[in-house]
Design a protein around this motif. Structure first.
Motif, PDB file in Angstrom:
ATOM      1  N   GLY A 155       0.779  -1.226   0.000  1.00 58.92           N
ATOM      2  CA  GLY A 155       0.000   0.000   0.000  1.00 58.92           C
ATOM      3  C   GLY A 155       0.812   1.278   0.000  1.00 58.92           C
ATOM      4  N   ALA A 156       2.134   1.173  -0.022  1.00 62.38           N
ATOM      5  CA  ALA A 156       2.977   2.364   0.091  1.00 62.38           C
ATOM      6  C   ALA A 156       3.977   2.465  -1.058  1.00 62.38           C
ATOM      7  CB  ALA A 156       3.731   2.355   1.421  1.00 62.38           C
ATOM      8  N   HIS A 157       4.366   3.708  -1.340  1.00 64.36           N
ATOM      9  CA  HIS A 157       5.504   4.070  -2.182  1.00 64.36           C
ATOM     10  C   HIS A 157       5.408   3.487  -3.601  1.00 64.36           C
ATOM     11  CE1 HIS A 157       8.287   4.978   1.513  1.00 64.36           C
ATOM     12  NE2 HIS A 157       7.073   5.487   1.647  1.00 64.36           N
ATOM     13  N   PHE A 158       4.346   3.842  -4.300  1.00 63.99           N
ATOM     14  CA  PHE A 158       4.195   3.450  -5.709  1.00 63.99           C
ATOM     15  C   PHE A 158       4.889   4.435  -6.648  1.00 63.99           C
ATOM     16  CE2 PHE A 158       0.522   1.562  -3.560  1.00 63.99           C
ATOM     17  CZ  PHE A 158       0.544   0.272  -4.056  1.00 63.99           C
ATOM     18  N   GLY A 159       5.313   5.604  -6.185  1.00 67.85           N
ATOM     19  CA  GLY A 159       5.655   6.699  -7.084  1.00 67.85           C
ATOM     20  C   GLY A 159       4.330   7.348  -7.465  1.00 67.85           C
ATOM     21  N   SER A 160       4.041   7.647  -8.633  1.00 68.94           N
ATOM     22  CA  SER A 160       4.854   7.542  -9.826  1.00 68.94           C
ATOM     23  C   SER A 160       4.491   8.686 -10.755  1.00 68.94           C
ATOM     24  CB  SER A 160       4.600   6.220 -10.539  1.00 68.94           C
ATOM     25  OG  SER A 160       3.264   6.154 -11.006  1.00 68.94           O
ATOM     26  N   ARG A 161       5.442   9.106 -11.561  1.00 69.58           N
ATOM     27  CA  ARG A 161       5.190  10.148 -12.549  1.00 69.58           C
ATOM     28  C   ARG A 161       5.681   9.691 -13.918  1.00 69.58           C
ATOM     29  NH1 ARG A 161       1.472  13.901 -10.701  1.00 69.58           N
ATOM     30  NH2 ARG A 161       1.901  14.318  -8.503  1.00 69.58           N
ATOM     31  N   LEU A 162       5.040  10.221 -14.951  1.00 61.35           N
ATOM     32  CA  LEU A 162       5.320   9.878 -16.339  1.00 61.35           C
ATOM     33  C   LEU A 162       5.781  11.125 -17.080  1.00 61.35           C
ATOM     34  CD1 LEU A 162       2.038   7.855 -17.080  1.00 61.35           C
ATOM     35  CD2 LEU A 162       4.234   6.939 -16.280  1.00 61.35           C
ATOM     36  N   VAL A 163       6.864  11.003 -17.848  1.00 58.58           N
ATOM     37  CA  VAL A 163       7.380  12.136 -18.620  1.00 58.58           C
ATOM     38  C   VAL A 163       7.902  11.631 -19.963  1.00 58.58           C
ATOM     39  CG1 VAL A 163       9.145  13.943 -18.736  1.00 58.58           C
ATOM     40  CG2 VAL A 163       8.035  13.438 -16.554  1.00 58.58           C
ATOM     41  N   ALA A 173       8.942   7.310 -13.233  1.00 58.18           N
ATOM     42  CA  ALA A 173       9.626   7.490 -11.949  1.00 58.18           C
ATOM     43  C   ALA A 173       8.879   6.696 -10.886  1.00 58.18           C
ATOM     44  CB  ALA A 173       9.678   8.968 -11.578  1.00 58.18           C
ATOM     45  N   LEU A 174       9.546   5.711 -10.284  1.00 57.56           N
ATOM     46  CA  LEU A 174       8.894   4.720  -9.430  1.00 57.56           C
ATOM     47  C   LEU A 174       9.324   4.823  -7.972  1.00 57.56           C
ATOM     48  CD1 LEU A 174       9.466   1.785 -11.911  1.00 57.56           C
ATOM     49  CD2 LEU A 174       7.219   2.715 -11.314  1.00 57.56           C
ATOM     50  N   GLY A 175       8.476   4.360  -7.089  1.00 54.44           N
ATOM     51  CA  GLY A 175       8.818   4.210  -5.682  1.00 54.44           C
ATOM     52  C   GLY A 175       9.375   2.828  -5.393  1.00 54.44           C
ATOM     53  N   GLU A 176       9.926   2.665  -4.165  1.00 58.69           N
ATOM     54  CA  GLU A 176      10.529   1.371  -3.807  1.00 58.69           C
ATOM     55  C   GLU A 176       9.590   0.539  -2.941  1.00 58.69           C
ATOM     56  OE1 GLU A 176      10.070   2.732  -0.977  1.00 58.69           O
ATOM     57  OE2 GLU A 176      11.960   2.560   0.122  1.00 58.69           O
ATOM     58  N   ASN A 177       8.279   0.860  -2.981  1.00 57.63           N
ATOM     59  CA  ASN A 177       7.264   0.049  -2.294  1.00 57.63           C
ATOM     60  C   ASN A 177       7.507  -0.071  -0.796  1.00 57.63           C
ATOM     61  OD1 ASN A 177       6.910  -2.371  -5.029  1.00 57.63           O
ATOM     62  ND2 ASN A 177       6.181  -0.274  -4.859  1.00 57.63           N
ATOM     63  N   ASN A 178       8.273   0.876  -0.229  1.00 58.76           N
ATOM     64  CA  ASN A 178       8.635   0.846   1.190  1.00 58.76           C
ATOM     65  C   ASN A 178       9.449  -0.400   1.545  1.00 58.76           C
ATOM     66  OD1 ASN A 178       8.696   2.223   3.631  1.00 58.76           O
ATOM     67  ND2 ASN A 178       6.912   1.169   4.451  1.00 58.76           N
ATOM     68  N   GLN A 179      10.162  -0.909   0.554  1.00 58.60           N
ATOM     69  CA  GLN A 179      11.107  -2.018   0.735  1.00 58.60           C
ATOM     70  C   GLN A 179      12.496  -1.454   0.407  1.00 58.60           C
ATOM     71  OE1 GLN A 179      10.028  -5.072   1.797  1.00 58.60           O
ATOM     72  NE2 GLN A 179       7.916  -4.320   1.822  1.00 58.60           N
ATOM     73  N   ARG A 180      13.150  -0.879   1.399  1.00 55.39           N
ATOM     74  CA  ARG A 180      14.299  -0.015   1.172  1.00 55.39           C
ATOM     75  C   ARG A 180      15.377  -0.634   0.294  1.00 55.39           C
ATOM     76  NH1 ARG A 180      13.435   0.803   6.843  1.00 55.39           N
ATOM     77  NH2 ARG A 180      15.067  -0.737   7.217  1.00 55.39           N
ATOM     78  N   SER A 181      15.806  -1.819   0.628  1.00 58.70           N
ATOM     79  CA  SER A 181      16.975  -2.393  -0.042  1.00 58.70           C
ATOM     80  C   SER A 181      16.754  -2.648  -1.519  1.00 58.70           C
ATOM     81  CB  SER A 181      17.385  -3.703   0.650  1.00 58.70           C
ATOM     82  OG  SER A 181      16.355  -4.674   0.535  1.00 58.70           O
ATOM     83  N   THR A 182      15.497  -2.780  -1.931  1.00 60.71           N
ATOM     84  CA  THR A 182      15.220  -3.076  -3.337  1.00 60.71           C
ATOM     85  C   THR A 182      15.644  -1.948  -4.264  1.00 60.71           C
ATOM     86  OG1 THR A 182      12.962  -2.194  -3.222  1.00 60.71           O
ATOM     87  CG2 THR A 182      13.257  -4.531  -2.713  1.00 60.71           C
ATOM     88  N   ALA A 183      15.763  -0.727  -3.730  1.00 61.39           N
ATOM     89  CA  ALA A 183      16.180   0.394  -4.577  1.00 61.39           C
ATOM     90  C   ALA A 183      17.588   0.188  -5.134  1.00 61.39           C
ATOM     91  CB  ALA A 183      16.115   1.700  -3.792  1.00 61.39           C
ATOM     92  N   LEU A 189      12.472  -3.665 -10.076  1.00 63.55           N
ATOM     93  CA  LEU A 189      12.087  -2.367 -10.619  1.00 63.55           C
ATOM     94  C   LEU A 189      11.631  -1.392  -9.539  1.00 63.55           C
ATOM     95  CD1 LEU A 189      10.306  -3.545 -13.876  1.00 63.55           C
ATOM     96  CD2 LEU A 189      12.544  -2.461 -13.661  1.00 63.55           C
ATOM     97  N   GLN A 190      11.869  -1.720  -8.280  1.00 62.34           N
ATOM     98  CA  GLN A 190      11.542  -0.811  -7.189  1.00 62.34           C
ATOM     99  C   GLN A 190      12.617   0.275  -7.079  1.00 62.34           C
ATOM    100  OE1 GLN A 190      10.810  -4.102  -7.013  1.00 62.34           O
ATOM    101  NE2 GLN A 190       8.616  -3.758  -6.785  1.00 62.34           N
ATOM    102  N   GLY A 191      12.180   1.535  -6.804  1.00 58.43           N
ATOM    103  CA  GLY A 191      13.127   2.618  -6.578  1.00 58.43           C
ATOM    104  C   GLY A 191      13.953   2.969  -7.795  1.00 58.43           C
ATOM    105  N   LYS A 192      13.344   2.898  -8.965  1.00 57.62           N
ATOM    106  CA  LYS A 192      14.052   3.135 -10.219  1.00 57.62           C
ATOM    107  C   LYS A 192      13.361   4.219 -11.042  1.00 57.62           C
ATOM    108  CE  LYS A 192      16.503  -0.646  -9.282  1.00 57.62           C
ATOM    109  NZ  LYS A 192      15.783  -1.221  -8.119  1.00 57.62           N
ATOM    110  N   VAL A 193      14.127   4.830 -11.935  1.00 58.00           N
ATOM    111  CA  VAL A 193      13.567   5.509 -13.104  1.00 58.00           C
ATOM    112  C   VAL A 193      13.760   4.556 -14.265  1.00 58.00           C
ATOM    113  CG1 VAL A 193      13.790   7.434 -14.711  1.00 58.00           C
ATOM    114  CG2 VAL A 193      14.029   7.842 -12.258  1.00 58.00           C
ATOM    115  N   ASN A 225      10.788   7.355  -3.037  1.00 56.07           N
ATOM    116  CA  ASN A 225       9.386   7.413  -3.483  1.00 56.07           C
ATOM    117  C   ASN A 225       9.216   8.669  -4.315  1.00 56.07           C
ATOM    118  OD1 ASN A 225       6.681   6.759  -3.791  1.00 56.07           O
ATOM    119  ND2 ASN A 225       6.067   7.715  -1.883  1.00 56.07           N
ATOM    120  N   GLN A 226       9.304   8.502  -5.629  1.00 57.59           N
ATOM    121  CA  GLN A 226       9.320   9.630  -6.557  1.00 57.59           C
ATOM    122  C   GLN A 226       7.889  10.040  -6.925  1.00 57.59           C
ATOM    123  OE1 GLN A 226      13.004   9.147  -9.377  1.00 57.59           O
ATOM    124  NE2 GLN A 226      12.042   7.145  -9.138  1.00 57.59           N
TER     125      GLN A 226
END
Length: 383
Positions: A155-163, A173-183, A189-193, A225-226
């Motif tokens: 339920g947390a840190h989905f991001g996201s924006r499109l450009v 631009a994505l969030g890391e789903n509140n799973q820190r190390s995955t970035a 694909l968590q915590g990535k552009v 979390n972008q």
């Protein structure tokens, strides 16, 4: 109810006419004059993003529970547009960003990002596109072009924006789903552009293409979390921003293959005031420092460069919404460097989720609430 017959008579069937707000202009001080704020429409349920249609047709607005609406510049609000995909509308999840295809005048394609449920209890960010019908009432032929894998969010840190960039590449631009190390994990694909072709295919010149065990979609990594991204109209570079934990909200200019640090490098601490377990300091070798950082988090969301003429004093400025800070942040730039910051709309007493430059040259903001508003911002210069 009398609404439908009245609208039919007016030739606006499907649009809910809102009362005129011309007499409800609120004024706020700014360093360049008086900021005049008028309500375009209210009654939006946690609106998240907006995209302006060409030729003064109005704008598309997403509502987090899963609705897409058309709002005219005169304040008419449509019924929900059909054809929107089912969304995971829990906590921070739901229908998120909306952008138009760079070729919208020819293809009428609309891109949406949203939280998508998985087979189990977790969800992830997805992106899809569909054609907007000529009457602006339907999304036709919706197709998913990207899925954040694995699905790890509860339920947390989905991001996201499109450009879209000048070459037509789509950045997500994505969030890391509140799973820190995955970035830091390049097989996730968590915590990535990520950088894609408009149909979701991976460009051959992405930085990690062909590397074993690495997702080829990745453009940059080490993000938290972008919730803001925009293309600098003068340089053509992508700018993003992300929420820190308690402190450390930051702006980045993501470069191909670079590591932006989270959770190894951060200016923040955990919400418990304890250190982030993985953190090694504010600056860590092998990671990129923030382009700009707030030691105290305003909780930033939405981002827009202003290159219009109507608000001439602010041409060349960057605008960012603040959720906890309940303000609109104006940043003056000298080249790429932030040289001055001003907080606007205080006290608005509302969380600002998104900010965009309108097709008419005004600034527009969305307030994040169960009765959210679309506000139009004008500037009366100092005499």
């Amino acid at each position: 109810m009398l609404r439908t017959p009245i609208l039919a008579i007016l030739g606006l069937t499907g649009m809910l006419l809102m009362p005129s707000t011309s007499a409800q202009v609120r004024e706020y001080p700014s360093e360049h004059g008086t900021l005049q704020v008028s309500q375009v429409v209210a009654g939006l349920e946690h609106p998240w993003s907006m995209a302006f249609l060409p030729d003064q047709q109005g704008l598309l607005v997403t509502e987090r529970p899963g609705r897409l609406r058309l709002v005219t510049l005169q304040g008419a609000l449509s019924e929900p547009i059909s054809g929107v995909p089912a969304v995971y509308a829990r906590s921070q999840g739901g229908l998120l960003d909306v952008v138009l295809s760079p070729e919208f005048a020819q293809d009428r394609l609309v891109y949406l990002s949203y939280a998508e449920a998985g087979d189990g209890e977790y969800a992830g960010t997805a992106v899809g596109r569909a054609r907007l019908s000529l009457d602006n009432r339907q999304l036709q032929g919706f197709q998913v072009i990207f899925r954040q894998l694995p699905k790890l969010s509860s339920g947390a840190h989905f991001g996201s924006r499109l450009v879209f960039d000048r070459d037509g590449h789509l950045f997500v631009a994505l969030g890391e789903n509140n799973q820190r190390s995955t970035a830091q994990d390049l097989d996730k694909l968590q915590g990535k552009v990520v950088r894609l072709h408009p149909d979701g295919k991976v460009p051959r010149d992405n930085p990690f293409v062909g590397q074993a065990g690495v997702r080829p979609e990745i453009w940059s990594y080490g993000h938290r979390n972008q919730q803001g991204a925009a293309l600098n109209p003068w340089t053509g570079q992508l700018w993003t921003h992300e929420h820190g934990p308690r402190g450390g909200d930051e702006i980045n200019i993501p470069q191909a293959g670079k590591n932006y640090g989270w959770p190894l490098a951060t200016h923040g601490v955990n919400y418990s005031f304890l250190p982030i377990p993985e953190a090694q300091g504010k600056a860590v070798a092998g990671t990129e420092p923030p382009h700009y950082v707030w030691e105290k988090s305003p909780a930033i969301s939405g981002m827009a460069f202003y290159d219009g003429e109507r608000l001439a004093a602010w041409r060349g400025n960057l605008f960012i919404g603040a959720l906890v800070g309940q303000a609109l942040i104006r940043l003056e730039l000298r080249g790429d460097q932030v040289v001055h910051e001003e907080r606007l709309l205080e006290p608005l007493d509302a969380r600002i989720r998104d900010v965009r430059q309108g097709s008419d040259g005004y600034l527009y903001v969305l307030t994040d609430a169960s009765n959210g508003q679309l506000l139009r911002l004008a500037l009366q210069p100092q005499e």
